[in-house]
Write a protein that holds these residues in place. Structure first.
Motif, short mmCIF file in Angstrom:
data_model
loop_
_atom_site.label_atom_id
_atom_site.label_comp_id
_atom_site.label_asym_id
_atom_site.label_seq_id
_atom_site.Cartn_x
_atom_site.Cartn_y
_atom_site.Cartn_z
N MET A 86 9.65 7.97 5.75
CA MET A 86 8.56 8.85 5.32
C MET A 86 8.19 9.86 6.40
O MET A 86 7.75 10.98 6.10
N GLN A 87 8.35 9.48 7.65
CA GLN A 87 7.91 10.33 8.75
C GLN A 87 8.68 11.65 8.83
O GLN A 87 8.24 12.59 9.48
N LYS A 88 9.81 11.72 8.15
CA LYS A 88 10.66 12.92 8.24
C LYS A 88 10.27 14.01 7.24
O LYS A 88 10.82 15.10 7.29
N ASP A 89 9.34 13.70 6.31
CA ASP A 89 9.04 14.66 5.24
C ASP A 89 7.56 14.53 4.87
O ASP A 89 7.11 13.46 4.47
N GLU A 90 6.80 15.61 4.99
CA GLU A 90 5.36 15.53 4.72
C GLU A 90 5.07 15.32 3.24
O GLU A 90 3.97 14.90 2.86
N TYR A 91 6.04 15.62 2.36
CA TYR A 91 5.85 15.39 0.93
C TYR A 91 6.50 14.09 0.47
O TYR A 91 6.79 13.93 -0.71
N ALA A 92 6.70 13.19 1.41
CA ALA A 92 7.24 11.87 1.09
C ALA A 92 6.15 10.82 1.28
O ALA A 92 5.24 10.96 2.09
N GLY A 93 6.24 9.74 0.50
CA GLY A 93 5.37 8.59 0.65
C GLY A 93 6.19 7.35 0.89
O GLY A 93 7.43 7.37 0.80
N ALA A 94 5.54 6.25 1.21
CA ALA A 94 6.24 5.00 1.44
C ALA A 94 5.35 3.83 1.03
O ALA A 94 4.13 3.88 1.21
N ILE A 95 5.97 2.81 0.47
CA ILE A 95 5.25 1.57 0.16
C ILE A 95 5.41 0.66 1.36
O ILE A 95 6.54 0.27 1.71
N ALA B 34 1.55 4.61 12.40
CA ALA B 34 0.45 5.57 12.32
C ALA B 34 0.48 6.39 11.03
O ALA B 34 0.40 7.62 11.03
N LEU B 35 0.61 5.69 9.90
CA LEU B 35 0.68 6.34 8.60
C LEU B 35 -0.65 6.24 7.87
O LEU B 35 -1.26 5.16 7.83
N PRO B 36 -1.12 7.32 7.27
CA PRO B 36 -2.35 7.25 6.47
C PRO B 36 -2.10 6.55 5.14
O PRO B 36 -1.08 6.79 4.48
N VAL B 37 -2.99 5.66 4.73
CA VAL B 37 -2.85 4.94 3.47
C VAL B 37 -3.63 5.68 2.39
O VAL B 37 -4.84 5.88 2.50
N ALA B 38 -2.93 6.10 1.33
CA ALA B 38 -3.55 6.84 0.23
C ALA B 38 -4.07 5.91 -0.86
O ALA B 38 -5.09 6.19 -1.49
N CYS B 39 -3.35 4.81 -1.11
CA CYS B 39 -3.74 3.86 -2.17
C CYS B 39 -3.51 2.44 -1.66
O CYS B 39 -2.40 2.12 -1.20
N TRP B 40 -4.54 1.61 -1.76
CA TRP B 40 -4.45 0.23 -1.29
C TRP B 40 -4.14 -0.72 -2.45
O TRP B 40 -4.51 -0.47 -3.60
N ASP B 41 -3.47 -1.81 -2.12
CA ASP B 41 -3.23 -2.92 -3.07
C ASP B 41 -2.62 -2.44 -4.38
O ASP B 41 -3.23 -2.57 -5.46
N ILE B 42 -1.41 -1.92 -4.32
CA ILE B 42 -0.76 -1.39 -5.52
C ILE B 42 0.23 -2.38 -6.12
O ILE B 42 0.92 -2.04 -7.09
N HIS C 281 0.84 -1.20 0.00
CA HIS C 281 0.00 0.00 0.00
C HIS C 281 0.88 1.25 0.00
O HIS C 281 1.98 1.24 0.56
N LEU C 282 0.37 2.31 -0.61
CA LEU C 282 1.08 3.59 -0.61
C LEU C 282 0.60 4.42 0.57
O LEU C 282 -0.58 4.79 0.63
N ALA C 283 1.49 4.70 1.50
CA ALA C 283 1.20 5.60 2.61
C ALA C 283 1.65 7.00 2.23
O ALA C 283 2.77 7.18 1.74
N ALA C 284 0.78 7.98 2.43
CA ALA C 284 1.12 9.36 2.09
C ALA C 284 0.19 10.32 2.81
O ALA C 284 -1.00 10.02 3.01
N ARG C 285 0.72 11.49 3.17
CA ARG C 285 -0.09 12.53 3.82
C ARG C 285 -0.65 13.52 2.79
O ARG C 285 -1.55 14.29 3.09
N GLU C 286 -0.07 13.49 1.60
CA GLU C 286 -0.49 14.38 0.53
C GLU C 286 -1.08 13.55 -0.62
O GLU C 286 -0.93 12.33 -0.66
#
Length: 264
Positions: free
Chosen positions: A129-138, A148-156, A82-87
């Motif tokens: 990812m936690q160090k940068d609000e414009y970063a994402g993580a798989i 405690a990361l928000p998931v932006a896209c599931w099952d990628i 899953h793609l975790a991202a705040r943006e």
């Protein structure tokens, strides 16, 4: 005995090892460090060895070739990324991903067009990812929850049947009459016409099914390879191994059975 697996907390290795071994699990930062410790005899290990999408895990295969450890069990885990991202994903500056994870999610990531930076594990991606609000993580769902990361896209992941095979490793073979598979490391040492056909013929003549064969560089120069072979236990196996040893250098990496994973 303690079982060592890949950390930090939240990796697929950690999740599956916890299901199998409970609290007897300790985390190390790299697969190589796990295999080195196991070779010393103080612990068992649990590491990924191949994925249905990305193929063999090079660090594990190299460790098996370098260190005196054997495989004592195997387990399989369906893998969802899953793609975790705040943006919004299109606004990300960078996405952190383990190299194998990157390959397993290549279609999605190529379509997104965001720079991908490799990390040592999915959990390490979550931490980066936690160090940068414009970063994402798989990440896995477990890692997203732990950090405690928000998931932006599931099952990628590229494939809905994406599966990783893990192996338990030890410094000593397991005495198990119920073994269903054996693994060999074959080093031809020389190159000649028909060598691979001769190696495969040893098993074909006896009707022994090979479940996997993978070549890896021998590190003795370009075009020189070693072969990892997995095969089903069947009649004629011992004779096949003896014949193979007459034409190549063979190291037996262990015979073992599939481990039942609670909840999978």
């Amino acid at each position: 005995m303690i079982v060592l697996t890949l950390g930090p907390a939240g990796t697929f290795s950690h999740e599956l090892a916890g299901r199998l071994y409970g609290d007897d699990v300790e985390l190390l930062p790299t697969i190589r460090s796990i295999i080195e410790h196991v070779a010393g005899g103080s612990a068992r290990g649990f590491v990924p060895i191949e994925n249905s999408e990305a193929g063999g895990v090079g660090e594990t295969l190299q460790g098996l070739a370098e260190f005196g450890v054997v495989i004592t069990g195997e387990a399989y885990m369906p893998v969802r990324h899953h793609l975790a991202a705040r943006e919004d994903p299109s606004h990300l500056a960078v996405i952190y991903a383990h190299p194998q994870t990157h390959e397993q999610c290549s279609v999605f990531l190529d379509g997104l067009g965001v720079e991908v930076v490799h990390t040592s594990s999915n959990a390490a991606s979550a931490m980066a990812m936690q160090k940068d609000e414009y970063a994402g993580a798989i990440v896995s769902e477990t890692a997203a929850r732990i950090y405690a990361l928000p998931v932006a896209c599931w099952d990628i992941q590229n494939s809905r049947t994406n599966t990783t095979r893990f192996v338990e490793i030890s410094a000593v073979p397991r005495e198990n009459a119920e073994c269903t598979k054996c693994s060999l490391l074959v080093d031809p040492e020389i190159d000649r016409v028909g060598l691979l056909a001769d190696i495969l013929g040893v098993f074909a003549r006896r009707g022994i099914n090979l479940t996997r064969i993978e070549s890896r560089p021998s590190r003795r120069g370009i075009g020189r390879y070693i072969f990892f072979i997995d095969l089903e236990v069947s009649e004629g196996l011992q004779e096949a191994r003896e014949e193979l040893k007459e034409m190549t250098t063979v190291r037996e990496l262990g015979c073992y059975a599939r481990m039942e994973v609670p909840g999978i």
